[in-house]
Design a protein around this motif. Structure first.
Motif, PDB file in Angstrom:
ATOM      1  N   UNK A 199       0.844  -1.189   0.000  1.00 54.16           N
ATOM      2  CA  UNK A 199       0.000   0.000   0.000  1.00 54.16           C
ATOM      3  C   UNK A 199       0.881   1.240   0.000  1.00 54.16           C
ATOM      4  N   UNK A 200       0.258   2.403  -0.139  1.00 52.80           N
ATOM      5  CA  UNK A 200       0.934   3.674   0.122  1.00 52.80           C
ATOM      6  C   UNK A 200       0.290   4.243   1.381  1.00 52.80           C
ATOM      7  N   UNK A 201       0.892   3.946   2.531  1.00 52.07           N
ATOM      8  CA  UNK A 201       0.311   4.280   3.822  1.00 52.07           C
ATOM      9  C   UNK A 201       0.732   5.671   4.255  1.00 52.07           C
ATOM     10  N   UNK A 202      -0.248   6.467   4.691  1.00 50.20           N
ATOM     11  CA  UNK A 202       0.001   7.816   5.185  1.00 50.20           C
ATOM     12  C   UNK A 202      -0.231   7.951   6.685  1.00 50.20           C
ATOM     13  N   UNK A 203      -1.012   7.057   7.276  1.00 49.52           N
ATOM     14  CA  UNK A 203      -1.269   7.152   8.711  1.00 49.52           C
ATOM     15  C   UNK A 203      -1.675   5.793   9.257  1.00 49.52           C
ATOM     16  N   UNK A 204      -1.369   5.578  10.545  1.00 51.20           N
ATOM     17  CA  UNK A 204      -1.786   4.378  11.257  1.00 51.20           C
ATOM     18  C   UNK A 204      -2.332   4.795  12.615  1.00 51.20           C
ATOM     19  N   UNK A 205      -3.481   4.270  12.976  1.00 51.69           N
ATOM     20  CA  UNK A 205      -4.085   4.522  14.275  1.00 51.69           C
ATOM     21  C   UNK A 205      -4.268   3.182  14.990  1.00 51.69           C
ATOM     22  N   UNK A 206      -4.160   3.200  16.314  1.00 49.96           N
ATOM     23  CA  UNK A 206      -4.344   1.970  17.073  1.00 49.96           C
ATOM     24  C   UNK A 206      -5.481   2.145  18.069  1.00 49.96           C
ATOM     25  N   UNK A 207      -6.250   1.093  18.260  1.00 49.24           N
ATOM     26  CA  UNK A 207      -7.304   1.048  19.276  1.00 49.24           C
ATOM     27  C   UNK A 207      -7.843  -0.374  19.301  1.00 49.24           C
ATOM     28  N   UNK A 208      -8.581  -0.696  20.330  1.00 50.86           N
ATOM     29  CA  UNK A 208      -9.209  -2.009  20.456  1.00 50.86           C
ATOM     30  C   UNK A 208     -10.618  -1.910  19.895  1.00 50.86           C
ATOM     31  N   UNK A 209     -10.738  -1.986  18.574  1.00 52.22           N
ATOM     32  CA  UNK A 209     -12.038  -1.746  17.946  1.00 52.22           C
ATOM     33  C   UNK A 209     -13.039  -2.855  18.256  1.00 52.22           C
ATOM     34  N   UNK A 210     -12.553  -4.084  18.507  1.00 52.09           N
ATOM     35  CA  UNK A 210     -13.451  -5.215  18.727  1.00 52.09           C
ATOM     36  C   UNK A 210     -13.594  -5.582  20.199  1.00 52.09           C
ATOM     37  N   UNK A 211     -13.048  -4.754  21.086  1.00 58.36           N
ATOM     38  CA  UNK A 211     -13.218  -4.919  22.538  1.00 58.36           C
ATOM     39  C   UNK A 211     -12.798  -6.296  23.045  1.00 58.36           C
ATOM     40  N   UNK A 212     -11.669  -6.792  22.504  1.00 57.83           N
ATOM     41  CA  UNK A 212     -11.175  -8.088  22.965  1.00 57.83           C
ATOM     42  C   UNK A 212      -9.900  -7.973  23.794  1.00 57.83           C
ATOM     43  N   UNK A 213      -9.509  -6.737  24.136  1.00 57.25           N
ATOM     44  CA  UNK A 213      -8.389  -6.547  25.046  1.00 57.25           C
ATOM     45  C   UNK A 213      -7.039  -6.355  24.409  1.00 57.25           C
ATOM     46  N   UNK A 214      -6.972  -6.260  23.083  1.00 61.55           N
ATOM     47  CA  UNK A 214      -5.695  -5.999  22.428  1.00 61.55           C
ATOM     48  C   UNK A 214      -5.837  -4.853  21.438  1.00 61.55           C
ATOM     49  N   UNK A 215      -4.708  -4.382  20.900  1.00 66.05           N
ATOM     50  CA  UNK A 215      -4.686  -3.223  20.014  1.00 66.05           C
ATOM     51  C   UNK A 215      -4.739  -3.647  18.556  1.00 66.05           C
ATOM     52  N   UNK A 216      -5.709  -3.103  17.836  1.00 70.04           N
ATOM     53  CA  UNK A 216      -5.863  -3.344  16.409  1.00 70.04           C
ATOM     54  C   UNK A 216      -5.333  -2.136  15.635  1.00 70.04           C
ATOM     55  N   UNK A 217      -5.213  -2.281  14.315  1.00 67.74           N
ATOM     56  CA  UNK A 217      -4.599  -1.252  13.481  1.00 67.74           C
ATOM     57  C   UNK A 217      -5.577  -0.747  12.423  1.00 67.74           C
ATOM     58  N   UNK A 218      -5.739   0.568  12.356  1.00 70.13           N
ATOM     59  CA  UNK A 218      -6.493   1.229  11.292  1.00 70.13           C
ATOM     60  C   UNK A 218      -5.487   1.910  10.381  1.00 70.13           C
ATOM     61  N   UNK A 219      -5.476   1.535   9.107  1.00 72.48           N
ATOM     62  CA  UNK A 219      -4.460   1.988   8.165  1.00 72.48           C
ATOM     63  C   UNK A 219      -5.081   2.972   7.180  1.00 72.48           C
ATOM     64  N   UNK A 220      -4.553   4.207   7.155  1.00 67.24           N
ATOM     65  CA  UNK A 220      -4.990   5.209   6.195  1.00 67.24           C
ATOM     66  C   UNK A 220      -4.055   5.233   5.003  1.00 67.24           C
ATOM     67  N   UNK A 221      -4.567   4.907   3.818  1.00 62.94           N
ATOM     68  CA  UNK A 221      -3.760   4.776   2.611  1.00 62.94           C
ATOM     69  C   UNK A 221      -4.163   5.787   1.542  1.00 62.94           C
ATOM     70  N   UNK A 222      -3.344   5.864   0.517  1.00 65.65           N
ATOM     71  CA  UNK A 222      -3.698   6.684  -0.645  1.00 65.65           C
ATOM     72  C   UNK A 222      -4.697   5.975  -1.550  1.00 65.65           C
ATOM     73  N   UNK A 223      -4.975   4.727  -1.245  1.00 67.60           N
ATOM     74  CA  UNK A 223      -5.981   3.972  -1.985  1.00 67.60           C
ATOM     75  C   UNK A 223      -6.927   3.362  -0.952  1.00 67.60           C
ATOM     76  N   UNK A 224      -7.163   2.069  -0.983  1.00 69.26           N
ATOM     77  CA  UNK A 224      -8.092   1.460  -0.037  1.00 69.26           C
ATOM     78  C   UNK A 224      -7.512   1.441   1.372  1.00 69.26           C
ATOM     79  N   UNK A 225      -8.265   1.990   2.341  1.00 67.17           N
ATOM     80  CA  UNK A 225      -7.874   1.901   3.737  1.00 67.17           C
ATOM     81  C   UNK A 225      -8.132   0.500   4.267  1.00 67.17           C
ATOM     82  N   UNK A 226      -7.508   0.199   5.408  1.00 66.08           N
ATOM     83  CA  UNK A 226      -7.602  -1.159   5.927  1.00 66.08           C
ATOM     84  C   UNK A 226      -7.797  -1.167   7.441  1.00 66.08           C
ATOM     85  N   UNK A 227      -8.412  -2.246   7.916  1.00 65.13           N
ATOM     86  CA  UNK A 227      -8.506  -2.523   9.336  1.00 65.13           C
ATOM     87  C   UNK A 227      -7.884  -3.892   9.580  1.00 65.13           C
ATOM     88  N   UNK A 228      -6.869  -3.920  10.461  1.00 66.07           N
ATOM     89  CA  UNK A 228      -6.161  -5.161  10.774  1.00 66.07           C
ATOM     90  C   UNK A 228      -6.480  -5.570  12.200  1.00 66.07           C
TER      91      UNK A 228
END
Length: 391
Positions: A199-228
């Motif tokens: 990808x061409x990544x411009x930003x990464x944010x972390x948070x526990x989006x699924x409330x399971x106690x760990x940190x997930x990754x939100x990826x801001x790209x120049x094309x399709x963004x992603x949630x890991x």
């Protein structure tokens, strides 16, 4: 790039009435910030351990900057704490040699010695930097121990594998990198921890989006963004197609999580621009509805027509218990006030009386003068940075 500040906001005892912000740049910032440099990102931390918040700034093409706070929101130039770069070649291999095209910065005690260290990632010249703080407050350059070198624009931290050591994710033009903190030594473990995606990544944010106690990754790209999604051990799976329904394919410069409607789950905002692609910079507000992210930008963002966005951050600016939205634009600052249900109305002039006609690439919010009110630092491109003190 704002997870530390999200924690800071919760510890301040703020007045119940909404505050206004006064531009104190001319009196409270040193000359180094008043030049037409390219501030690309800022990180707030108590660098000198004196009980107040300092600022570290990633600067394109020049020496990076440290601003030392006197405890009352007056900043001095502490960049001398970082070593000067020494040219090792007679002719310049690139225009700004020996300095770098710094794009993002993180502050963290990498080796757990009680002293904060600094990491910068770099774009054009592919030279990332690692500075370890010594007991005298100065930093030693250990950039040769930074294990990856790519065209990089994003950096984020978190204890992703829950081993008690803070790891780092580097966002690149190409494959992003996972740097495991192995007791103070950064080790590239990308192949066994991140999906193999270019990808061409411009930003990464972390948070526990699924409330399971760990940190997930939100990826801001120049094309399709992603949630890991994190499996709890620092191994990530791309769940983008499982959770997003629409609104993830613009040129994104900033990605943010916040519970804007106070329903207990995290919603998403993507700050979009049109610089390197031909996609319209549509505002994207994605609401979490039973684990699916639904685009509600048109209905819930009651902003005037705005230019492209370079940064976005959620803070309770009016002190009413919900998350408001601050936007860094190509032509200034916008503040959207939340009505408590996740609908935002622009009220910039209510809070900021002076015009901020600047290219704002990063917004940092903290109580710099310890008066119980939030302040705002604006990192600006091709112009002086700005400091707005809460009144």
């Amino acid at each position: 790039m704002k997870q530390v500040l999200f924690l800071l906001i919760g510890i301040y005892c703020l007045n119940s009435n909404a505050q206004v912000f006064k531009d104190a740049s001319s009196t409270h910032l040193p000359d180094i910030t008043k030049k037409a440099y390219n501030s690309m990102d800022a990180n707030v931390a108590d660098i000198d351990a004196d009980g107040d918040l300092d600022i570290v700034i990633a600067v394109e093409f020049r020496k990076n900057i440290i601003l030392i706070n006197d405890g009352m929101g007056n900043f001095s130039n502490g960049s001398n704490l970082l070593p000067d770069k020494v040219a090792k070649a007679d002719s310049k291999p690139y225009q700004y040699y020996p300095y770098h095209d710094s794009e993002d910065v993180m502050v963290e005690d990498v080796n757990k010695d009680g002293l904060l260290d600094i990491l910068f990632v770099t774009e054009d010249d592919k030279t990332n930097e690692l500075y370890i703080q010594k007991k005298d407050g100065t930093f030693i350059d250990l950039s040769h121990e930074f294990p990856v070198a790519n065209v990089s624009n994003a950096l984020i931290k978190g204890d992703f594998d829950n081993d008690g050591w803070v790891d780092f994710i580097v966002g690149n033009n190409g494959q992003n990198n996972y740097l495991k903190n192995n007791k103070g030594v950064l080790v590239d473990e990308t192949n066994k921890r991140l999906p193999q995606i270019s990808d061409v990544t411009q930003d990464i944010e972390v948070a526990d989006y699924d409330n399971d106690g760990d940190l997930d990754l939100l990826i801001g790209n120049e094309d399709d963004n992603r949630l890991l999604q994190n499996n709890g051990k620092g191994v990530f799976t791309d769940v983008t197609k499982d959770v997003f329904t629409t609104g993830i394919s613009e040129e994104t410069r900033e990605a943010d999580f916040a519970d804007i409607d106070k329903d207990g789950d995290l919603d998403i905002y993507f700050a979009n621009v049109m610089m390197f692609t031909k996609k319209n910079p549509i505002q994207r507000l994605l609401i979490n509805e039973n684990g699916k992210y639904i685009n509600k930008g048109t209905e819930q963002l009651k902003f005037n027509t705005i230019s492209g966005l370079l940064d976005a951050d959620f803070y309770d600016i009016d002190n009413d218990g919900d998350q408001d939205l601050l936007l860094g634009k190509l032509d200034g600052l916008s503040i959207g006030i939340n009505n408590g249900k996740g609908i935002f109305e622009e009220q910039t002039t209510k809070f900021v009386k002076s015009s901020i006609g600047a290219i704002i690439v990063d917004i940092e919010v903290a109580d710099f003068n310890k008066d119980g009110k939030l302040d705002i630092y604006l990192a600006c491109f091709r112009g002086p940075d700005r400091l707005l003190l809460g009144q």
